[in-house]
Design an enzyme around this catalytic site. Structure first.
Site, PDB file in Angstrom:
ATOM      1  CB  THR A   1       4.273   4.998   1.405  1.00 44.91           C
ATOM      2  OG1 THR A   1       5.367   5.826   1.811  1.00 44.91           O
ATOM      3  CG2 THR A   1       4.786   3.919   0.476  1.00 44.91           C
TER       4      THR A   1
ATOM      5  CB  THR B   1       5.392   4.939   7.823  1.00 43.82           C
ATOM      6  OG1 THR B   1       6.450   5.155   6.879  1.00 43.82           O
ATOM      7  CG2 THR B   1       4.353   4.005   7.214  1.00 43.82           C
TER       8      THR B   1
END
Length: 665
Positions: free
Chosen positions: A27, A202
């Protein structure tokens, strides 16, 4: 031979550390596409290059000139520049120099293949030129970025780093075992850097940090994995703090572990689980405290940092068994389900049990587990609870152990799975040896059971008297005077009554000991006094154990007395051993966890001092432990100068020593 690097003045490199950033995707570098967030090649690198907090080669940004009011005003008014508070014209960013110093980076795959990009993207930037140097190994010189100089704890430093961007960039949900092998291989290929930061998505970050903690064997440098919940492309994001925090810690501290940094906290990488998909505080370490807390100050919890023997060179293990899986118990689970799950090619299973290691007590279920264990399947029991450990307090837990299931202690599911895959990839290990190693902490991944806390007793005071006695003994000029012992006399009056009034509180004894032990350690090493060094190590270990028990007796020395710094020179005991040719103490220090890559305030390593002083045995010991010359030792010309001097006077012994370090005359 040494890797080619740009030649810089000593003043340029003595206050710099070099960090390799391996950008796998995630991300942190994504942009909004037609179907949501997507990774975009070059976006992250170009964004960091344009932000002066991440890249200020001329040291001409606001960040570099805002240390004081006077400095800011002088910078603001120089070269016709007006203060942005009083001018309607936006302040222009400094023009970067036409030539950026490049850093050598090696990749385990081809980096920079323009054909892998769409035509319109490949025309955007010139990809770095890659040269194949071995099978599936390429190298390139990448432009370096450099942070502004910042002062932390009285020390000014800037971080020079290069970004090795993967092609293609990966969403972390697509990360596989071969990608873990690639990351560990690229760290091994680029081990001449001071530290490493891995940018990662993540979702599977905990799996990667756990896997790397095992694949990176005998790690002696800092490796930090980080990412973001909100990408850098968004105005409000957590990417800036996470990346800057990871870079700062990696560039300033030697924490020889694979770590995970998120939301101002550095965790041990194999102790972490992702606990939230929408909070910025997305990770937690329920069974182990943090390594670093970043607030107004950066607080390194050195007593929590792993310290292990460093007599072996760093190496990357390049295999992991894919035949492992996780099975979560649930009420009503059938023996047929368990048997089907444990069929080949499965070789190891992480069994997530109830509570503290409990399972249904049906005989058919226990028989299915026992049959699998008897066939050599490794079954590791962990708790479904995020906090806590497996125990044998309940009968329902003991029956699992009787069936052949091994306890995973308080390991996280991610850690247990990757540790199992790591151990099963070592063909030399038998199933029995794998079971023993599962229950043994290899990288601090599980907690050792603590004994009873106990009360403070005279043992602490006796130990302090021993420290003072040793200190007096070693402080005497040579020849050493007769041994002085501080002890009680027949009347019960101790030596402190004749010298000083020592308080017997645990806190004051602890602080006195902490103040004396570092000096005693340096004295012992300077004299190659192995007995006194062992005394210091034992005293320090005892203090740390008492601290773990809650007795508040732990020392605050970074890495313990093994790595304690001389306040005047920032030299560790290993530096002292190298300078004085203390071969026995050097070996003991490394065996006890001394950091071989530490530099003093002049930027020199222990290997440089040992070679310069002509101590062959110490040089060989350091090389065996993975030491290598670099930084100011090479780029500042100090090692080359020593070689020329030895050549001029015909010192063959000295030339042979430098040759062993990899430096040719």
């Amino acid at each position: 031979m040494f890797d080619a690097c740009p030649v810089m003045e000593p003043s340029q490199v003595s206050d710099e550390s070099r960090v390799l950033v391996i950008y796998t995707g995630g991300t942190i570098g994504m942009l909004v596409g037609q179907h949501g967030y997507v990774p975009e090649p070059y976006f992250l690198t170009e964004t960091l290059r344009s932000q002066t907090r991440f890249h200020d080669p001329l040291q001409d940004s606001l960040f570099s000139n805002a240390g004081s009011v006077q400095g800011f005003r002088q910078w603001s008014s120089s070269s016709g520049r007006s203060s942005p508070l009083t001018s309607n014209t936006p302040d222009a960013l400094p023009t970067p120099p036409t030539h950026q110093p490049t850093l050598l980076v090696r990749s385990a795959r081809f980096i920079g293949d323009p054909s892998a990009l769409a035509p319109n993207q490949s025309e955007m930037k010139d990809r770095p030129t890659c040269v194949q140097v071995a099978d599936k190994v390429f190298e390139a010189y990448l432009p370096s970025l450099v942070t502004p100089r910042t002062t932390i704890a009285g020390k000014t430093k800037r971080i020079r780093y290069a970004i090795l961007e993967w092609n293609p960039l990966l969403d972390s949900s697509n990360i596989e075992i071969e990608d873990w092998i690639r990351i560990s291989t690229e760290i091994e290929l680029n081990y001449h850097y001071d530290a490493f930061v891995i940018l990662h998505g993540t979702d599977t970050m905990c799996y990667t940090s756990s896997a790397l903690s095992f694949l990176l064997e005998d790690l002696g440098k800092t490796v930090i994995i980080t990412g973001a919940q909100i990408p850098l492309s968004q105005l409000r994001n957590d990417a800036v703090d996470n990346l800057m925090g990871a870079l700062t810690i990696a560039g300033r501290y030697i924490i020889p572990e694979c770590c995970l940094y998120f939301n101002h906290t550095l965790f041990r990488g194999n102790r972490v689980s992702k606990t939230s998909s929408f909070d910025l505080s997305a990770f937690s370490s329920p069974n182990f405290p943090s390594l670093v807390d970043v607030g107004i100050d950066i607080v390194v919890n050195w007593n929590n940092v792993l310290r292990q023997a460093s007599l072996q060179k760093f190496r990357a293990h390049k295999a992991m068994s894919p035949n492992v899986a996780t099975l979560r118990l649930f009420p009503g689970i059938t023996a047929a389900t368990v048997r089907a799950f444990l069929m080949p090619p499965v070789r190891g299973v992480v069994l997530e049990t109830f509570g503290a290691g409990n399972a249904p007590q049906r005989s058919d279920l226990m028989l299915a587990l026992k049959e699998a264990c008897d066939r050599g399947i490794i079954v590791v029991a962990i708790s479904q609870c995020s906090k806590g450990s497996i125990s044998d307090a309940y009968e329902t837990g003991r029956t699992l152990m009787q069936a052949g299931v091994v306890s995973g202690g308080d390991m996280t599911p991610e850690c247990a799975l990757t540790k199992l895959g790591y151990l099963l990839s070592k063909n030399e290990l038998s199933p029995g040896e794998v079971r023993n190693l599962i229950a043994t902490p290899l990288r601090g991944e599980l907690s050792r059971p603590l004994g009873s806390t106990g009360e403070f007793s005279d043992e602490s005071l006796a130990k302090l008297r021993g420290v003072v006695s040793r200190f007096i003994q070693l402080s005497q000029p040579k020849p050493i005077l007769p041994h002085i012992t501080i002890s009680s006399d027949s009347a019960g009056t101790t030596a402190r009554n004749a010298a000083a009034a020592w308080s017997e509180t645990a806190a004051e004894i602890s602080s006195t000991e902490a103040a004396l032990l570092p000096f005693l350690t340096h004295l012992a090493v300077a004299r190659d006094d192995l007995d006194s060094l062992q005394f210091c190590i034992d005293a320090d270990d005892y203090a740390n154990v008492q601290s773990a028990k809650g007795n508040n007796m732990g020392t605050s020395v970074p890495g313990g007395v093994i790595n304690c710094l001389d306040p005047a020179s920032d030299r560790t005991p290993l530096h002292v051993a190298a300078l004085n040719g203390a071969a026995r103490c050097a070996h003991k220090l490394l065996d006890s966890g001394a950091l071989v890559h530490c530099r003093d305030n002049l930027g020199h390593t222990s290997l440089y001092y040992a070679a310069r002083q002509g101590h062959m045995e110490v040089v060989q010991t350091l090389l065996q432990a993975g030491a290598r010359l670099g930084g100011i030792d090479i780029e500042g010309g100090y090692a080359a100068l020593a070689v020329r001097a030895a050549k001029n006077i015909g010192d063959k012994h000295c030339l042979e020593i430098w040759k062993q370090t990899g430096l040719q005359a």
